[in-house]
Scaffold this motif. Structure first.
Motif, short mmCIF file in Angstrom:
data_model
loop_
_atom_site.label_atom_id
_atom_site.label_comp_id
_atom_site.label_asym_id
_atom_site.label_seq_id
_atom_site.Cartn_x
_atom_site.Cartn_y
_atom_site.Cartn_z
N SER A 230 41.04 42.38 31.13
CA SER A 230 41.60 41.69 32.32
C SER A 230 40.78 40.65 33.22
O SER A 230 39.14 41.16 33.07
CB SER A 230 41.66 42.94 33.34
N LEU A 231 41.43 39.67 33.32
CA LEU A 231 40.24 38.37 34.06
C LEU A 231 40.87 38.51 35.52
O LEU A 231 40.84 37.47 36.02
CB LEU A 231 40.60 37.21 33.34
N ASN A 232 41.47 39.51 36.20
CA ASN A 232 42.05 39.39 37.41
C ASN A 232 40.98 39.39 38.56
O ASN A 232 41.29 39.16 39.72
CB ASN A 232 43.16 40.60 37.65
N ASP A 233 39.58 39.48 38.06
CA ASP A 233 38.65 39.41 39.17
C ASP A 233 38.08 38.03 39.00
O ASP A 233 36.98 37.79 39.81
CB ASP A 233 37.33 40.59 38.62
N GLN A 234 38.63 37.13 38.36
CA GLN A 234 38.26 35.44 38.50
C GLN A 234 38.35 34.99 39.71
O GLN A 234 39.42 35.44 40.31
CB GLN A 234 38.55 35.13 37.30
N PRO A 235 37.95 33.80 40.22
CA PRO A 235 38.25 32.99 41.19
C PRO A 235 39.64 32.74 41.45
O PRO A 235 40.04 32.78 42.73
CB PRO A 235 37.26 31.84 41.22
N ALA A 236 40.21 32.25 40.62
CA ALA A 236 41.69 31.91 40.88
C ALA A 236 42.57 33.16 41.43
O ALA A 236 43.40 32.84 42.48
CB ALA A 236 42.28 31.30 39.29
N MET A 237 42.53 34.25 40.61
CA MET A 237 43.25 35.24 41.17
C MET A 237 42.87 35.69 42.40
O MET A 237 43.66 35.90 43.43
CB MET A 237 42.98 36.51 40.01
N THR A 238 41.55 35.72 42.61
CA THR A 238 41.07 36.10 44.04
C THR A 238 41.53 35.42 44.97
O THR A 238 41.73 35.93 46.30
CB THR A 238 39.31 36.14 43.85
N GLU A 239 41.59 33.82 44.67
CA GLU A 239 41.93 33.17 45.77
C GLU A 239 43.64 33.26 46.07
O GLU A 239 43.83 33.23 47.26
CB GLU A 239 41.68 31.68 45.41
N VAL A 240 44.31 33.51 45.08
CA VAL A 240 45.41 33.83 45.29
C VAL A 240 45.82 34.97 46.24
O VAL A 240 46.77 35.04 47.15
CB VAL A 240 46.28 33.87 43.96
N PHE A 241 45.14 36.06 45.82
CA PHE A 241 45.35 37.37 46.61
C PHE A 241 44.89 37.21 48.15
O PHE A 241 45.58 37.74 48.97
CB PHE A 241 44.49 38.31 46.16
N LYS A 242 43.67 36.51 48.41
CA LYS A 242 43.54 35.98 49.78
C LYS A 242 44.47 35.41 50.69
O LYS A 242 44.57 35.73 51.79
CB LYS A 242 42.04 35.10 49.67
N ILE A 243 45.14 34.38 49.95
CA ILE A 243 46.12 33.72 50.80
C ILE A 243 47.32 34.59 50.90
O ILE A 243 47.73 34.63 52.30
CB ILE A 243 46.74 32.50 50.15
N TRP A 244 47.73 35.44 50.06
CA TRP A 244 48.74 36.42 50.42
C TRP A 244 48.37 37.37 51.33
O TRP A 244 49.18 37.87 52.36
CB TRP A 244 49.12 36.96 48.94
#
Length: 424
Positions: A230-244
């Motif tokens: 899993s790479l869901n802890d990487q910056p791109a996913m983290t930023e997507v979650f932050k916005i939502w």
């Protein structure tokens, strides 16, 4: 989309039936062809793609001596039925399957090797690349694209105009998406009937379908290529979650998003209650005719575009005795006639990138846009996809819910659990 992504992976169950099924592996086997006269082949599909399958079968049967007998099986029962039929060596001649679960079937030898047959198609390089990739094992091909469903952003032009937004300008980044959704909420959400956006907050498949394209559009990935980390802890996913998460905390997402388990997550936009939200592309043709809807690609936090290429693939069962007749039907479904006069005519997404612009899609620029995304989108590969990402008790849904609604300190451990699940 919950239904098209839902279900359990049958890797363990199918392992028990592998010996019973086998695989010819030679590209054109599958037993002797039945007789010299017209052949009736059997086909199974799940209810989630019933409409498209029925249209293709009906048109084929009208125009060919060989015939197809279609059986539609409830989506939630589909994978167990496949497993049972495989064990009893009673698979139909051809069967479709959610593209996400195709790697399980190919790895267990349920599909006939059709590499040489596909190679002979004049448009072989124009077939939906994500579907082809997931239907390929050890450089051998086992399935063709059957139906496609893409994730896109819909916006309600009437609500945009009432909120003071330009109704002809949809979001070009996830940040713009959040800004426009917030504007609709602030201007029109006072009565509780209209909301800026909506999502399936208690549905693992919904997160996958609607959040991951923003990661891909930002140049990120959610897993390694082998589908084991899993790479869901990487910056791109983290930023997507932050916005939502910010949208939810500002009450832009509507009061039921946190509890939405999937069955009704696409039902609010057609009622005119949502400003902008991610939706399955297949719902465009089902929208109220009087509704003014804009369509945009899903973007990353700062731009780019991508989509989750879902839908079904289809292949010839490894136990068929009608391989030639089965291939005649399968190859016809991706030919010009079927793709344009059956699929495009009904605003369905096409299985071929070279037909994105055609007589029917030209009437609606939104359809042209959707078709163009097939070559830009992705379909993630993982043998353990179902248990990890779709199972309501799986680690992904717990991870996503903590990221959007809960305690971020739990995410490192949950990400490790996702990887562990992928590797089991």
């Amino acid at each position: 989309m919950r239904r098209s992504l839902a279900g359990i992976s049958l890797l363990g169950v199918l392992a028990l039936t592998m010996a019973a099924c086998g695989n010819s592996g030679n590209g054109d086997g599958g037993g002797s062809q039945a007789g010299a006269g017209p052949v009736t082949i059997t086909m199974w599909t799940r209810a989630a793609t019933q409409t498209q399958s029925e249209r293709l079968v009906q048109q084929y049967n009208k125009t060919h001596k060989n015939q197809v007998k279609l059986t539609v099986i409830p989506t939630d029962n589909y994978q167990p039925r496949i497993a049972a039929a495989a064990g009893a060596k009673q698979l139909p001649d051809v069967f479709a399957a959610d593209v996400i679960f195709v790697p399980n079937y190919t790895s267990q030898g349920l599909f006939l090797d059709i590499t040489d047959r596909v190679a002979a198609l004049p448009f072989k390089d124009k077939l939906a690349p994500s579907h082809i990739r997931l239907g390929t094992l050890d450089n051998r091909m086992y399935t063709l694209p059957h139906t496609l469903d893409l994730s896109v952003w819909f916006w309600n032009k009437d609500l945009y105009e009432k909120a003071g937004l330009d109704p002809e300008q949809g979001p070009k980044s996830l940040r713009e998406f959040a800004q426009q959704a917030t504007a609709v909420q602030e201007k029109l959400g006072g009565d509780g009937k209209v909301h800026g956006t909506f999502f399936g907050g208690n549905c693992g498949g919904c997160y996958v379908f609607t959040f991951w394209p923003s990661v891909w559009a930002a140049g990120g990935q959610v897993m390694n290529a082998e589908g084991t980390q899993s790479l869901n802890d990487q910056p791109a996913m983290t930023e997507v979650f932050k916005i939502w998460r910010e949208l939810y905390e500002k009450k832009v997402t509507g009061p039921t998003a946190k509890e939405e388990q999937g069955p009704t997550w696409t039902g609010f936009f057609p009622k005119g209650e949502i400003g902008v939200m991610p939706m399955p592309s297949t719902t465009l043709g089902l929208m109220p005719k009087e509704m003014k809807i804009g369509v945009a690609p899903i973007s990353g936090p700062d731009g780019g575009e991508s989509t989750f290429v879902g839908g079904d693939s289809i292949g010839i069962s490894s136990t068929t005795k009608n391989a030639d007749a089965a291939w005649e039907f399968l190859s016809w479904t991706v030919g010009d006639e079927a793709q344009v006069e059956v699929m495009a005519k009904n605003k369905d997404v096409l299985a071929r990138t070279d037909l994105a612009e055609n007589t029917y899609s030209a009437e609606d620029p939104r359809v042209v846009l959707i078709n163009s995304l097939v070559a830009k989108g992705q379909t993630p590969y993982a043998l353990r996809f179902g248990q990890t990402f779709n199972d309501p008790q799986g680690p992904w849904l717990r991870y996503a819910r903590e990221a959007v609604f809960g305690d971020a300190s739990k995410l490192p451990q949950l990400n490790a659990e996702i990887t562990k699940s992928l590797q089991q």
